[in-house]
Design an enzyme around this catalytic site. Structure first.
Site, PDB file in Angstrom:
ATOM      1  N   ASP A   2       0.793  -1.110   0.198  1.00 14.98           N
ATOM      2  CA  ASP A   2       0.022  -0.113  -0.072  1.00 14.98           C
ATOM      3  C   ASP A   2       1.045   1.315   0.043  1.00 14.98           C
ATOM      4  O   ASP A   2       1.432   1.601   1.072  1.00 14.98           O
ATOM      5  CB  ASP A   2      -0.847   0.006   1.231  1.00 14.98           C
ATOM      6  CG  ASP A   2      -2.015   1.173   1.111  1.00 14.98           C
ATOM      7  OD1 ASP A   2      -1.840   2.263   0.466  1.00 14.98           O
ATOM      8  OD2 ASP A   2      -3.035   1.088   2.001  1.00 14.98           O
TER       9      ASP A   2
ATOM     10  N   HIS B 235       0.706   7.794   4.197  1.00 23.29           N
ATOM     11  CA  HIS B 235       1.059   7.256   5.214  1.00 23.29           C
ATOM     12  C   HIS B 235       2.553   7.354   5.408  1.00 23.29           C
ATOM     13  O   HIS B 235       3.205   6.621   6.270  1.00 23.29           O
ATOM     14  CB  HIS B 235       0.747   5.708   5.368  1.00 23.29           C
ATOM     15  CG  HIS B 235      -0.633   5.322   4.962  1.00 23.29           C
ATOM     16  ND1 HIS B 235      -1.675   5.509   5.905  1.00 23.29           N
ATOM     17  CD2 HIS B 235      -1.157   4.941   4.042  1.00 23.29           C
ATOM     18  CE1 HIS B 235      -2.799   5.373   5.479  1.00 23.29           C
ATOM     19  NE2 HIS B 235      -2.770   4.963   4.217  1.00 23.29           N
TER      20      HIS B 235
ATOM     21  N   ILE C  38      -0.599   9.193   8.777  1.00 25.12           N
ATOM     22  CA  ILE C  38      -1.345   8.255   9.628  1.00 25.12           C
ATOM     23  C   ILE C  38      -1.035   6.867   9.377  1.00 25.12           C
ATOM     24  O   ILE C  38      -0.367   6.513   8.150  1.00 25.12           O
ATOM     25  CB  ILE C  38      -2.807   8.601   9.479  1.00 25.12           C
ATOM     26  CG1 ILE C  38      -3.419   8.453   7.959  1.00 25.12           C
ATOM     27  CG2 ILE C  38      -3.115   9.998   9.871  1.00 25.12           C
ATOM     28  CD1 ILE C  38      -4.859   8.479   7.744  1.00 25.12           C
TER      29      ILE C  38
ATOM     30  N   GLY D 260      -5.568   1.956   8.069  1.00 23.38           N
ATOM     31  CA  GLY D 260      -6.780   1.293   9.096  1.00 23.38           C
ATOM     32  C   GLY D 260      -6.581  -0.136   8.955  1.00 23.38           C
ATOM     33  O   GLY D 260      -6.842  -0.717  10.135  1.00 23.38           O
TER      34      GLY D 260
END
Length: 302
Positions: A189, A194, A209, A212
């Site tokens: 990803d 991120h 961040i 999830g």
């Protein structure tokens, strides 16, 4: 309109070749924070390929291995800015335990598009199928697309799984590494949200961040460790709503309620470093039909 519901839901499924080996499994578990302490046999079963009880594979690894999270945007009938899309929820149904190495295929399609008023919700379903033609797991992603609602479609069913109105049976504090998002990116990803501070600030965050699916993977591992003695193969399903941002280096506080009637445990995760800001909500982990939820004494492991 940018989303042609009829065209999108009638598009033929996309078939994607998938393969993995024990190195991929071990990297995934390390990216969740497994292997601490490094001498703990309970942790080594996630990260050591020669563990005497065999290498365990958490079911959410199958979501990462398939790597089809936003494949919907490659299908005909959708023409929207990816910046307006948000991974709103994840559901996984396990058909059989994942092996440490396999060749498989992912069969992906859009099952529904719901009208939430200001946003559209695209439900993408992907089934991971083994070489024998039998399914391993099915995942359903809820993708919120801001600004694309109001087209007169169905609102869709409620997927709420609220926590019980009582004190949790366990409260678990899960530490994370400052570089954990950078580790998790190695699984495929590559979203700069991120990793790149400027991209994160442009999106309204003061710093990058955590994914999830990384926080959700940590939660599923914690449930397996606390309530199933690390038996990842006993997990029959899991789901969550992604309720808020979480930053690498923070502590994730997990509240767990045993719910035998639901076949497992209801969960809620928050960020205690930010006044218990919500991170995961309406979450549930269930066991396979052949397994039964195991009890644990109420209490905290902070």
């Amino acid at each position: 309109m940018p989303i042609d519901v009829a065209k999108l839901t009638s598009a033929p499924p996309v078939h994607t070749d998938v393969s993995w080996d024990d190195r991929d499994v071990r990297l995934y578990h390390l990216a969740l924070g497994a292997g601490v302490p490094e001498t703990d046999p309970a942790e080594l079963r996630y990260v050591y390929e020669r563990h005497p009880r065999g290498l365990k594979v958490l079911p959410l690894f199958g979501v990462t291995a398939a790597n089809v999270g936003f494949q919907v945007f490659e299908l005909p009938g959708v023409d929207v800015d990816l910046a307006s899309a948000l991974h709103g929820g994840q559901q996984v149904t396990v058909h059989r335990p994942l092996p440490p190495a396999a060749k498989a295929s992912a069969v992906t399609r859009v099952t529904d598009v719901y009208d939430k008023g200001r946003a559209a919700v695209i439900v993408q379903e992907s089934t991971l199928v083994g070489e024998d033609g039998e399914p391993l797991l099915t995942q359903r992603n809820q993708i919120f697309v801001h600004g694309e609602g109001g087209f007169g479609g169905e609102r869709g069913p409620s997927d709420r799984a609220p926590a019980p109105d009582r004190a949790p049976d366990a409260v678990l504090d899960l530490p994370t590494l400052p570089q954990q998002a950078l580790l998790y990116r190695l699984l495929g990803d590559w979203n700069p949200l991120h990793a790149d501070p400027e991209v994160a600030r442009a999106a309204g965050h003061d710093r990058p961040i955590l994914h999830g699916l990384c926080t959700f993977g940590m939660v599923v591992k914690a449930v397996a460790d606390r309530f199933l003695d690390g038996d990842a193969a006993a997990i029959g399903g899991c789901r969550t709503r992604f309720a808020g941002a979480f930053h690498p280096g923070e502590t994730l506080r997990l509240r767990v309620w045993s719910e035998p009637a639901a076949g497992g445990w209801r969960l809620r995760a928050t960020a205690p470093d930010r006044d218990d800001a919500p991170v995961l909500d309406h979450a549930l982990v269930t066991t396979l039909d052949t397994a039964r939820p195991r009890t644990s004494k109420p209490g905290s492991t902070r």
